[in-house]
Enzyme design. Structure first.
Site, PDB file in Angstrom:
ATOM      1  N   CYS A  36      57.273  33.873  44.312  1.00 28.06           N
ATOM      2  CA  CYS A  36      58.231  34.475  45.233  1.00 28.06           C
ATOM      3  C   CYS A  36      59.432  35.109  44.256  1.00 28.06           C
ATOM      4  O   CYS A  36      59.631  34.452  43.484  1.00 28.06           O
ATOM      5  CB  CYS A  36      58.607  33.837  46.365  1.00 28.06           C
ATOM      6  SG  CYS A  36      57.258  32.966  47.446  1.00 28.06           S
ATOM      7  N   ARG A  61      56.478  38.418  40.842  1.00 26.42           N
ATOM      8  CA  ARG A  61      56.415  37.123  41.135  1.00 26.42           C
ATOM      9  C   ARG A  61      55.418  37.001  42.338  1.00 26.42           C
ATOM     10  O   ARG A  61      55.366  35.916  42.921  1.00 26.42           O
ATOM     11  CB  ARG A  61      57.727  36.658  41.412  1.00 26.42           C
ATOM     12  CG  ARG A  61      58.599  36.699  40.196  1.00 26.42           C
ATOM     13  CD  ARG A  61      59.991  36.280  40.254  1.00 26.42           C
ATOM     14  NE  ARG A  61      60.124  34.877  40.834  1.00 26.42           N
ATOM     15  CZ  ARG A  61      60.152  33.864  39.884  1.00 26.42           C
ATOM     16  NH1 ARG A  61      60.157  34.201  38.640  1.00 26.42           N
ATOM     17  NH2 ARG A  61      60.181  32.516  40.373  1.00 26.42           N
ATOM     18  N   TRP A 107      54.428  35.311  47.684  1.00 25.73           N
ATOM     19  CA  TRP A 107      52.889  35.033  47.137  1.00 25.73           C
ATOM     20  C   TRP A 107      52.753  33.868  47.956  1.00 25.73           C
ATOM     21  O   TRP A 107      53.499  32.752  47.753  1.00 25.73           O
ATOM     22  CB  TRP A 107      53.330  34.684  45.636  1.00 25.73           C
ATOM     23  CG  TRP A 107      51.982  34.374  45.080  1.00 25.73           C
ATOM     24  CD1 TRP A 107      50.999  35.478  44.506  1.00 25.73           C
ATOM     25  CD2 TRP A 107      50.992  33.459  44.898  1.00 25.73           C
ATOM     26  NE1 TRP A 107      49.880  35.033  44.003  1.00 25.73           N
ATOM     27  CE2 TRP A 107      49.852  33.756  44.324  1.00 25.73           C
ATOM     28  CE3 TRP A 107      51.164  31.841  44.970  1.00 25.73           C
ATOM     29  CZ2 TRP A 107      48.902  32.730  43.703  1.00 25.73           C
ATOM     30  CZ3 TRP A 107      50.395  30.954  44.724  1.00 25.73           C
ATOM     31  CH2 TRP A 107      49.027  31.301  44.008  1.00 25.73           C
ATOM     32  N   ASN A 133      61.970  30.240  47.781  1.00 28.40           N
ATOM     33  CA  ASN A 133      61.153  30.073  46.608  1.00 28.40           C
ATOM     34  C   ASN A 133      60.845  28.864  46.247  1.00 28.40           C
ATOM     35  O   ASN A 133      61.566  27.948  45.779  1.00 28.40           O
ATOM     36  CB  ASN A 133      61.210  31.085  45.427  1.00 28.40           C
ATOM     37  CG  ASN A 133      60.631  30.845  44.446  1.00 28.40           C
ATOM     38  OD1 ASN A 133      59.299  30.336  44.322  1.00 28.40           O
ATOM     39  ND2 ASN A 133      61.051  30.864  43.162  1.00 28.40           N
ATOM     40  N   GLY A 134      59.502  28.290  46.574  1.00 29.31           N
ATOM     41  CA  GLY A 134      59.207  26.789  46.188  1.00 29.31           C
ATOM     42  C   GLY A 134      58.358  26.302  47.349  1.00 29.31           C
ATOM     43  O   GLY A 134      57.596  26.853  48.302  1.00 29.31           O
ATOM     44  N   GLU A 519      40.557  36.810  24.527  1.00 35.18           N
ATOM     45  CA  GLU A 519      41.411  37.562  25.272  1.00 35.18           C
ATOM     46  C   GLU A 519      41.109  38.959  25.896  1.00 35.18           C
ATOM     47  O   GLU A 519      41.650  39.379  26.867  1.00 35.18           O
ATOM     48  CB  GLU A 519      42.691  37.738  24.178  1.00 35.18           C
ATOM     49  CG  GLU A 519      44.013  38.456  24.617  1.00 35.18           C
ATOM     50  CD  GLU A 519      44.554  38.285  25.857  1.00 35.18           C
ATOM     51  OE1 GLU A 519      44.263  37.016  26.331  1.00 35.18           O
ATOM     52  OE2 GLU A 519      45.522  38.952  26.565  1.00 35.18           O
ATOM     53  N   LYS A 523      41.435  40.449  29.823  1.00 39.07           N
ATOM     54  CA  LYS A 523      42.310  41.494  30.007  1.00 39.07           C
ATOM     55  C   LYS A 523      41.200  42.310  30.967  1.00 39.07           C
ATOM     56  O   LYS A 523      41.691  42.833  32.069  1.00 39.07           O
ATOM     57  CB  LYS A 523      42.656  42.373  28.810  1.00 39.07           C
ATOM     58  CG  LYS A 523      43.699  42.043  27.939  1.00 39.07           C
ATOM     59  CD  LYS A 523      44.833  42.040  28.538  1.00 39.07           C
ATOM     60  CE  LYS A 523      45.191  41.010  29.331  1.00 39.07           C
ATOM     61  NZ  LYS A 523      45.886  39.737  28.710  1.00 39.07           N
ATOM     62  N   GLU A 526      40.914  40.553  34.394  1.00 39.59           N
ATOM     63  CA  GLU A 526      42.257  40.657  35.390  1.00 39.59           C
ATOM     64  C   GLU A 526      42.387  42.090  35.891  1.00 39.59           C
ATOM     65  O   GLU A 526      42.747  42.128  37.031  1.00 39.59           O
ATOM     66  CB  GLU A 526      43.313  40.434  34.187  1.00 39.59           C
ATOM     67  CG  GLU A 526      43.649  38.906  33.779  1.00 39.59           C
ATOM     68  CD  GLU A 526      44.866  38.919  32.960  1.00 39.59           C
ATOM     69  OE1 GLU A 526      45.866  37.833  33.140  1.00 39.59           O
ATOM     70  OE2 GLU A 526      44.912  39.730  31.969  1.00 39.59           O
ATOM     71  N   HIS A 542      23.049  31.179  22.272  1.00 39.09           N
ATOM     72  CA  HIS A 542      22.779  29.565  23.021  1.00 39.09           C
ATOM     73  C   HIS A 542      22.979  29.970  24.405  1.00 39.09           C
ATOM     74  O   HIS A 542      23.184  29.051  25.236  1.00 39.09           O
ATOM     75  CB  HIS A 542      23.607  28.720  22.598  1.00 39.09           C
ATOM     76  CG  HIS A 542      23.409  28.179  21.124  1.00 39.09           C
ATOM     77  ND1 HIS A 542      22.221  27.513  20.652  1.00 39.09           N
ATOM     78  CD2 HIS A 542      23.991  28.374  19.830  1.00 39.09           C
ATOM     79  CE1 HIS A 542      22.516  27.393  19.473  1.00 39.09           C
ATOM     80  NE2 HIS A 542      23.486  27.989  18.946  1.00 39.09           N
ATOM     81  N   LYS A 641      52.545  37.343  37.850  1.00 37.36           N
ATOM     82  CA  LYS A 641      53.085  37.005  36.457  1.00 37.36           C
ATOM     83  C   LYS A 641      53.357  35.788  36.092  1.00 37.36           C
ATOM     84  O   LYS A 641      53.155  35.263  34.779  1.00 37.36           O
ATOM     85  CB  LYS A 641      54.124  38.101  36.358  1.00 37.36           C
ATOM     86  CG  LYS A 641      54.544  38.310  34.853  1.00 37.36           C
ATOM     87  CD  LYS A 641      53.626  39.235  34.032  1.00 37.36           C
ATOM     88  CE  LYS A 641      54.067  39.355  32.609  1.00 37.36           C
ATOM     89  NZ  LYS A 641      52.863  39.514  31.791  1.00 37.36           N
TER      90      LYS A 641
END
Ligand code: G6P
Length: 646
Positions: A36, A61, A107, A133-134, A519, A523, A526, A542, A641
């Site tokens: 948030c 956020r 969020w 926020n929390g 990575e 990407k 995401e 394997h 983020k």
């Protein structure tokens, strides 16, 4: 100090004290935080445009609902499910005049994302309004107690409980707002950054923080409060990063005061922001991610600035000086991180082992913190984080600190919680990274870790002078080589159009390029929502080889000098099963060109530095595919983020 009045009611009230004391969760200092974003303004300007712009900057956020409260005699609260843009359309015909206001982008944790659960939240009497926020961990206990006192709640949030608690204290004890907030917070367990205003008193804003960031901006006759400095920078560069347990009262007359929850007045530490507005804008690019990919020649150079000189033959990280002996003589380096930062940590494992001959373990912070790991005072923990706020990484640091390890941070966000919790560290100086998918932070982290490994390796006598000099010279050339890599953008775009409709993709690499493969796959997942897996190329046989057919693009990073023949064999194995090979090769490679379906050339460099170049085409590939699939590149679904929940 609490007066006897509050003690008589709240401290002795069984609902407020018994459960809190008994429940071990309330004693634990874990970072149960939500994301948030918060913005607040008091001054002589119109608050609404400042709040909206600030919220848009904080959308990284969280972006599942947004709201504002504006005080102009009337208290107008507008909130809406969805992004800040939805709020903007919703409020376009409403009264938004006010010189005092608070805003929030959410969020969700407690309660689904909808208009009702969106912040700000009002007290029962409609007088107070609060953004948070929390997580208030003991909210259920507090809610029951407040319900018994007649409070009615309309949302499912813990935040509404907090504003009712403040109201209860303010009304019952006839307190100033800041006093009511202070007493209320002493009853609360959990993490918070809050801002609250009172309809009856338009002269001030009260805000507080514990384990969630909050910055006070001090302007000319005006104040801003925000979760980070990005909404503040265009109004003032003078800021105070509030510490845990501090409450600030910012007044319209230009005065402000910071107190602790224990009622001690604190002298403010005013800092000057080193942040420009240009750094926060897209600067002509369609997306922040694309801008950030293209910034990498500059950000890698910034990460090295003043820290390396190939001609004179030295590397020096200021933050490491004080801890150099301890790091050089460590039994072990333990790297803790999450997500992309964890991938940078994996690259560092290769770097530190090869260049400094130090044993390295790379840990997912979330696993490490719950595993009862063996840590001694001879260990050095390197915590890597772009945001400096990741909950699991913070908790892993706390654990390692308790057990006596030295903690060194590699962080981007200046003044962040991780930067402040570590014993020492180096900033990567990549500037604000706004695209949710991390790009320039990764290369900045790898650059810093390379510098660290080189300095330690050389000082430990593990690298010959000539090799050291060669690597420094190569490293100094990396920014211009990244410029070269960026020129293949069109070719990457073409390949993206060929594979954009795939449902799966495999990313393979060996040695230094194995973390790069991970990575690249991350990407793609995401931002384009294509399932992708990264694998060490030799491990393919394997398991993943069973998946390969003509519909499976395999992105293979083949710039290695040491295992070149082996990676050529891996390509042949994929081709034999009709897989589509996209190969990242070193300039001038002819062998792989004849085998692969598509090749992308990058300049030659020393093998330990290849990740800084080979990751760039993979960033571009995911970007173009996501754009072609109409995905929201900068704000992919379900992600944020800064992950401040565990
Ligand atoms: C989130 C972000 C990733 C990031 C990870 C770790 O998942 O979306 O981009 O790599 O958190 O974050 P940190 O800020 O600690 O590097």
């Amino acid at each position: 100090m609490d007066t006897p009045q509050y003690q008589s009611y709240f401290l002795t009230n069984p609902y407020f004290s018994a459960v809190i004391k008994q429940n071990p969760i309330y004693q634990n200092q874990n970072y149960f935080k939500t994301m948030c974003g918060i913005v607040a303004y008091i001054g002589s300007k119109q608050a609404y445009p400042i709040l909206i712009k600030g919220l848009q900057r904080l959308e990284y956020r969280g972006y599942d609902s947004a709201g504002v409260a504006l005080l102009n005699g009337n208290l107008n609260v507008y909130k809406k499910k969805g992004k800040v843009s939805e709020l903007l359309s919703f409020a376009h015909d409403k009264d938004v005049s006010a010189t005092l206001g608070i805003g929030h982008t959410r969020w969700a944790t407690h309660g689904k994302p909808d208009d009702i659960n969106a912040h700000p939240h009002l007290s029962g009497n409609g007088r107070l309004v609060l953004v948070h926020n929390g997580i208030i961990e003991n909210y259920a206990t507090l809610k029951t107690a407040l319900q018994r006192l007649g409070h009615e709640f309309i949302s499912e949030t813990d935040t509404e409980v907090l504003v009712h608690l403040i109201e209860e204290l303010q009304e019952r004890e006839n307190l100033l707002l800041e006093e009511a907030v202070r007493i209320a917070l002493s009853k609360v367990h959990g993490a918070y950054a809050i801002v609250v205003i009172d309809k009856e008193d338009p002269t001030k804003i009260v805000a507080a923080r514990k384990q969630s960031p909050l910055v006070l901006g001090i302007g000319n006759g005006e104040f801003l409060l925000a979760s980070d400095a990005t909404p503040i920078v265009e109004h003032t560069k003078r800021v105070v990063y509030l510490n845990d347990g501090e409450i600030v009262t910012a007044r319209r007359d230009g005065s402000f005061e910071i107190k602790t929850i224990n009622n001690e007045i604190q002298a403010p530490f005013i800092q000057k922001l080193d942040l420009t507005i240009e750094a926060l804008e897209k600067g002509g690019y369609d997306y922040f991610m694309l801008k950030e990919i293209h910034e990498q020649p500059q950000t890698i150079a910034d990460a090295m600035r003043g820290r390396i000189n190939a001609t004179e033959g030295w590397v020096r990280l200021g933050g490491m000086e004080e801890h150099l002996n301890r790091i050089m003589n460590a039994d072990r380096l333990i790297i803790v991180a999450c997500g992309t930062s964890w991938h940078a940590g994996l690259v560092a494992e290769y770097l530190f082992e090869e260049l400094a001959r130090l044993p390295v373990e790379v840990e997912y912070a979330s696993e490490f913190r719950y595993r009862n790991p063996v840590i001694t005072e001879k260990d050095v923990v390197i915590a890597i984080s772009q945001s400096g706020e990741t909950a699991d990484t913070l908790a892993a640091i706390e654990l390692a600190k308790e057990r006596g390890a030295l903690i060194y941070g590699i962080v981007n966000a200046v003044g962040s919680s991780i930067a402040r919790l570590t014993d020492g560290g180096s900033y990567i100086h990549a500037g604000p990274e706004i695209g949710v998918a991390s790009t320039k932070a990764f290369t900045g982290q790898v650059t810093l870790l390379t510098l660290m490994a080189l300095e330690i390796g050389y000082k430990r006598g593990k690298i010959r002078k000539s090799e050291f000099q060669r690597l420094l010279t190569e490293l100094e050339q990396i920014p211009s080589k990244v410029e070269e890599v960026l020129k293949i953008n069109k070719a990457v775009e073409y390949i993206s159009s060929e594979i954009k409709d795939s449902n799966n993709a495999l990313y393979l690499g060996r040695g230094y390029n194995f973390p790069v493969a991970l990575e690249g796959a991350l990407k793609l997942k995401e931002i384009s929502y294509i399932h992708a897996e990264g694998y060490p190329a030799a491990e393919m046989k394997h398991g993943p080889i069973a998946l390969i057919d003509e519909n499976m693009p395999c992105v293979i990073v083949c710039t290695n000098q040491s295992a070149y023949e082996k990676i050529v064999s891996n390509i042949q194995e994929v081709k034999a099963r009709k897989g589509v090979v996209i190969a990242i090769v070193t300039e001038g490679d002819t062998v792989i060109k004849n085998l692969a379906d598509y090749t992308l050339e990058i300049p030659d460099t020393a093998e330990p530095l290849t990740p800084l170049l080979s990751v760039i085409p993979l960033q571009l590939l995911s970007y173009h595919i996501a754009v072609m699939r109409n995905c929201n590149v900068d704000q992919p679904r379900n992600l944020a983020k800064s992950v401040t929940v565990e």
